[in-house]
Design a protein around this motif. Structure first.
Motif, PDB file in Angstrom:
ATOM      1  N   GLU A  85       0.827  -1.203   0.000  1.00 41.80           N
ATOM      2  CA  GLU A  85       0.000   0.000   0.000  1.00 41.80           C
ATOM      3  C   GLU A  85       0.860   1.252   0.000  1.00 41.80           C
ATOM      4  OE1 GLU A  85      -4.093  -1.241   2.245  1.00 41.80           O
ATOM      5  OE2 GLU A  85      -2.469  -0.461   3.491  1.00 41.80           O
ATOM      6  N   GLU A  86       0.229   2.346  -0.424  1.00 40.68           N
ATOM      7  CA  GLU A  86       0.896   3.645  -0.353  1.00 40.68           C
ATOM      8  C   GLU A  86       1.219   3.976   1.102  1.00 40.68           C
ATOM      9  OE1 GLU A  86      -1.572   7.140  -0.949  1.00 40.68           O
ATOM     10  OE2 GLU A  86      -3.367   5.919  -0.699  1.00 40.68           O
ATOM     11  N   ARG A  87       2.307   4.713   1.283  1.00 40.90           N
ATOM     12  CA  ARG A  87       2.656   5.163   2.628  1.00 40.90           C
ATOM     13  C   ARG A  87       1.903   6.460   2.910  1.00 40.90           C
ATOM     14  NH1 ARG A  87       8.742   6.431   5.034  1.00 40.90           N
ATOM     15  NH2 ARG A  87       8.074   6.671   7.218  1.00 40.90           N
ATOM     16  N   LEU A  88       1.039   6.412   3.904  1.00 44.00           N
ATOM     17  CA  LEU A  88       0.194   7.559   4.210  1.00 44.00           C
ATOM     18  C   LEU A  88       0.957   8.604   5.030  1.00 44.00           C
ATOM     19  CD1 LEU A  88      -3.066   5.665   5.269  1.00 44.00           C
ATOM     20  CD2 LEU A  88      -2.644   6.817   3.092  1.00 44.00           C
ATOM     21  N   PRO A  89       0.709   9.888   4.782  1.00 41.10           N
ATOM     22  CA  PRO A  89       1.279  10.948   5.622  1.00 41.10           C
ATOM     23  C   PRO A  89       0.432  11.097   6.893  1.00 41.10           C
ATOM     24  CG  PRO A  89      -0.009  11.918   3.842  1.00 41.10           C
ATOM     25  CD  PRO A  89      -0.054  10.431   3.632  1.00 41.10           C
ATOM     26  N   ILE A  90       0.767  10.338   7.914  1.00 45.56           N
ATOM     27  CA  ILE A  90      -0.079  10.204   9.105  1.00 45.56           C
ATOM     28  C   ILE A  90       0.092  11.404  10.034  1.00 45.56           C
ATOM     29  CG2 ILE A  90      -0.550   8.822  11.159  1.00 45.56           C
ATOM     30  CD1 ILE A  90       0.401   6.381   9.578  1.00 45.56           C
ATOM     31  N   GLU A  91      -1.050  12.008  10.371  1.00 47.83           N
ATOM     32  CA  GLU A  91      -1.079  13.094  11.352  1.00 47.83           C
ATOM     33  C   GLU A  91      -1.487  12.541  12.720  1.00 47.83           C
ATOM     34  OE1 GLU A  91      -0.547  17.070  12.451  1.00 47.83           O
ATOM     35  OE2 GLU A  91      -0.262  16.223  10.443  1.00 47.83           O
ATOM     36  N   ARG A  92      -2.581  11.749  12.721  1.00 43.94           N
ATOM     37  CA  ARG A  92      -3.059  11.133  13.967  1.00 43.94           C
ATOM     38  C   ARG A  92      -3.658   9.772  13.645  1.00 43.94           C
ATOM     39  NH1 ARG A  92      -7.263  15.170  16.400  1.00 43.94           N
ATOM     40  NH2 ARG A  92      -7.314  13.637  18.087  1.00 43.94           N
ATOM     41  N   GLU A  93      -3.753   8.917  14.684  1.00 41.73           N
ATOM     42  CA  GLU A  93      -4.323   7.585  14.532  1.00 41.73           C
ATOM     43  C   GLU A  93      -5.420   7.377  15.574  1.00 41.73           C
ATOM     44  OE1 GLU A  93      -0.649   4.890  12.799  1.00 41.73           O
ATOM     45  OE2 GLU A  93      -0.925   5.017  14.976  1.00 41.73           O
ATOM     46  N   PHE A  94      -6.590   6.899  15.113  1.00 41.77           N
ATOM     47  CA  PHE A  94      -7.728   6.643  15.986  1.00 41.77           C
ATOM     48  C   PHE A  94      -8.089   5.153  15.946  1.00 41.77           C
ATOM     49  CE2 PHE A  94      -8.715  10.853  13.898  1.00 41.77           C
ATOM     50  CZ  PHE A  94      -8.270  11.640  14.955  1.00 41.77           C
ATOM     51  N   VAL A 182      -6.846   6.569  10.176  1.00 42.20           N
ATOM     52  CA  VAL A 182      -5.790   7.580  10.090  1.00 42.20           C
ATOM     53  C   VAL A 182      -6.354   8.925   9.641  1.00 42.20           C
ATOM     54  CG1 VAL A 182      -3.812   8.277   8.667  1.00 42.20           C
ATOM     55  CG2 VAL A 182      -3.839   6.042   9.757  1.00 42.20           C
ATOM     56  N   LEU A 183      -5.932   9.982  10.323  1.00 39.95           N
ATOM     57  CA  LEU A 183      -6.124  11.345   9.852  1.00 39.95           C
ATOM     58  C   LEU A 183      -4.821  11.745   9.188  1.00 39.95           C
ATOM     59  CD1 LEU A 183      -7.794  14.029   9.810  1.00 39.95           C
ATOM     60  CD2 LEU A 183      -6.590  14.638  11.924  1.00 39.95           C
ATOM     61  N   THR A 184      -4.854  12.002   7.888  1.00 42.73           N
ATOM     62  CA  THR A 184      -3.623  12.323   7.160  1.00 42.73           C
ATOM     63  C   THR A 184      -3.268  13.798   7.305  1.00 42.73           C
ATOM     64  OG1 THR A 184      -4.683  12.899   5.068  1.00 42.73           O
ATOM     65  CG2 THR A 184      -4.236  10.560   5.472  1.00 42.73           C
ATOM     66  N   ALA A 185      -2.090  14.133   6.834  1.00 40.83           N
ATOM     67  CA  ALA A 185      -1.628  15.515   6.885  1.00 40.83           C
ATOM     68  C   ALA A 185      -2.490  16.438   6.037  1.00 40.83           C
ATOM     69  CB  ALA A 185      -0.174  15.585   6.424  1.00 40.83           C
ATOM     70  N   THR A 186      -3.204  15.861   5.069  1.00 40.86           N
ATOM     71  CA  THR A 186      -4.107  16.663   4.234  1.00 40.86           C
ATOM     72  C   THR A 186      -5.530  16.697   4.783  1.00 40.86           C
ATOM     73  OG1 THR A 186      -4.579  14.746   2.833  1.00 40.86           O
ATOM     74  CG2 THR A 186      -2.755  16.167   2.168  1.00 40.86           C
ATOM     75  N   GLY A 187      -5.745  16.053   5.954  1.00 41.37           N
ATOM     76  CA  GLY A 187      -7.053  16.095   6.590  1.00 41.37           C
ATOM     77  C   GLY A 187      -7.997  14.972   6.215  1.00 41.37           C
TER      78      GLY A 187
END
Length: 357
Positions: A85-94, A182-187
């Motif tokens: 899978e693509e590597r996600l730009p992770i901001e937060r994890e729920f 995941v909440l990504t860096a782009t929201g």
């Protein structure tokens, strides 16, 4: 279901998932777009800590990472495929899941502001835990936004809850778990991992479901092999393969269905073996402890009744309820061999006769 299968269910319901591909071979692995996350596809938790999840940024790392994951057993299971899978730009994890609350006979929402590999260590009292149905989605979205500290995103969360509820109900799920959400860096909110456990008693309603998978360790040894093996326990499984090979026969596989094998697991093992195109015999070598011989015998009988083209079966069962198993198999015209050498000798006669016809 495996993660990649569960994510396909989510995607059909409109849930955002990472872009990815299922990788079956080393050649396919070489063409994975980077950076990527390679994930072992086994029916077991703890993949990250066991080395079954690896981040790859460089082309030179790709094939070695694929090979390491394919060779790494996780709770006794080796993957047959991996998910890249693509590597996600992770901001937060729920954390987010819907599960059956059997005590109250309802579906339950479980959520936490912290997701990821350490979620099991969180205080159970810190989770948002609520009954969920279609009429409660809007109010639950308000609570979920507060739990995740995502003000102004109630409508988006309501849509997500509705999608997950539809997926859980449509699939007769006992558990649908997103960990992490995941909440990504782009929201964006993306289901980075998914565990979907279905009620196997509802299988008759779901012809689209993949074949039931036993929690077993399966290794393909020779695609052109003529003799397949089923055993319980890694030591017994290896001894069975060695006995087949010592008799001058071609073992197709190694298959350990585990020490507490059920009839469902035995049937799943048969389904797996039927993928081999040149089978002439199947050797079944079970020493029943927790496993019951009579339950295995009933699964063998069911397999013969349901599976067209099943090759001859050579069965050795010892242990719990062996006498009852012997009676069941005898009533179906199946021989229960007293020990493995006798079964292998009978296999050799059949395979050699077939080779000369």
């Amino acid at each position: 279901m495996y993660e990649y299968q569960a994510k396909r269910v989510l995607a059909r319901c409109g849930v955002a998932i990472p872009q990815g591909v299922v990788v079956h071979t080393a050649d396919e692995a070489r063409h994975v777009a980077l950076p990527a996350v390679l994930k072992s596809q086994v029916l077991a938790g703890g993949r990250g800590k066991a080395g079954g999840v690896q981040v790859v940024n460089d082309t030179n790392q790709l094939l070695p990472a694929y090979q390491r994951i394919m060779a790494t057993p996780i709770k006794g299971q080796l993957p047959q495929v991996i998910l890249a899978e693509e590597r996600l730009p992770i901001e937060r994890e729920f954390y987010l899941s819907i599960l059956i609350d059997r005590a109250n006979q309802r579906l339950e929402l479980l959520a936490h502001a912290q997701g990821g590999v350490e979620v099991e260590a969180l205080d159970q009292g810190s989770f948002l835990r609520r009954a969920i149905d279609g009429n409660r989605v809007a109010s639950l979205a308000d609570e979920l936004a507060a739990t995740y500290q995502l003000p102004g995103r109630q409508a988006e969360l309501a849509t997500l809850l509705q999608q997950l509820l539809v997926a859980a109900q449509a699939q007769d799920a006992t558990l649908l778990e997103i960990n992490p959400l995941v909440l990504t860096a782009t929201g964006a909110l993306i289901a980075a991992d998914c565990k979907l456990v279905v009620d196997d008693a509802a299988r008759f309603r779901h012809p689209e479901w993949p074949a039931a998978q036993a929690e077993h360790n399966f290794v393909e040894l020779n695609r052109a092999g003529s003799v397949a093996t089923i055993a319980n326990g890694a030591g017994l499984a290896m001894a069975t393969v060695d006995a087949v090979e010592a008799a001058g026969l071609k073992p197709a596989n190694f298959l350990d269905i585990g020490g507490g094998a059920t009839s469902q697991q035995v049937l799943a093992a048969f389904q797996r073996l039927m993928e081999f195109p040149h089978l002439q015999a199947i050797v079944i070598n079970i020493f029943a402890g927790i496993t019951r011989s009579d339950e295995v015998a009933r699964a063998i009988i069911t397999a013969r009744q349901r599976m067209a083209g099943l090759p001859p079966l050579f069965v050795r069962l010892e242990g719990t309820n062996a006498a009852e198993a012997r009676e069941l198999l005898a009533a179906e015209g199946l021989v229960l061999y007293p020990h493995l050498p006798a079964a292998i000798a009978a296999v050799a006669r059949v395979v050699q006769r077939s080779d000369h016809e």
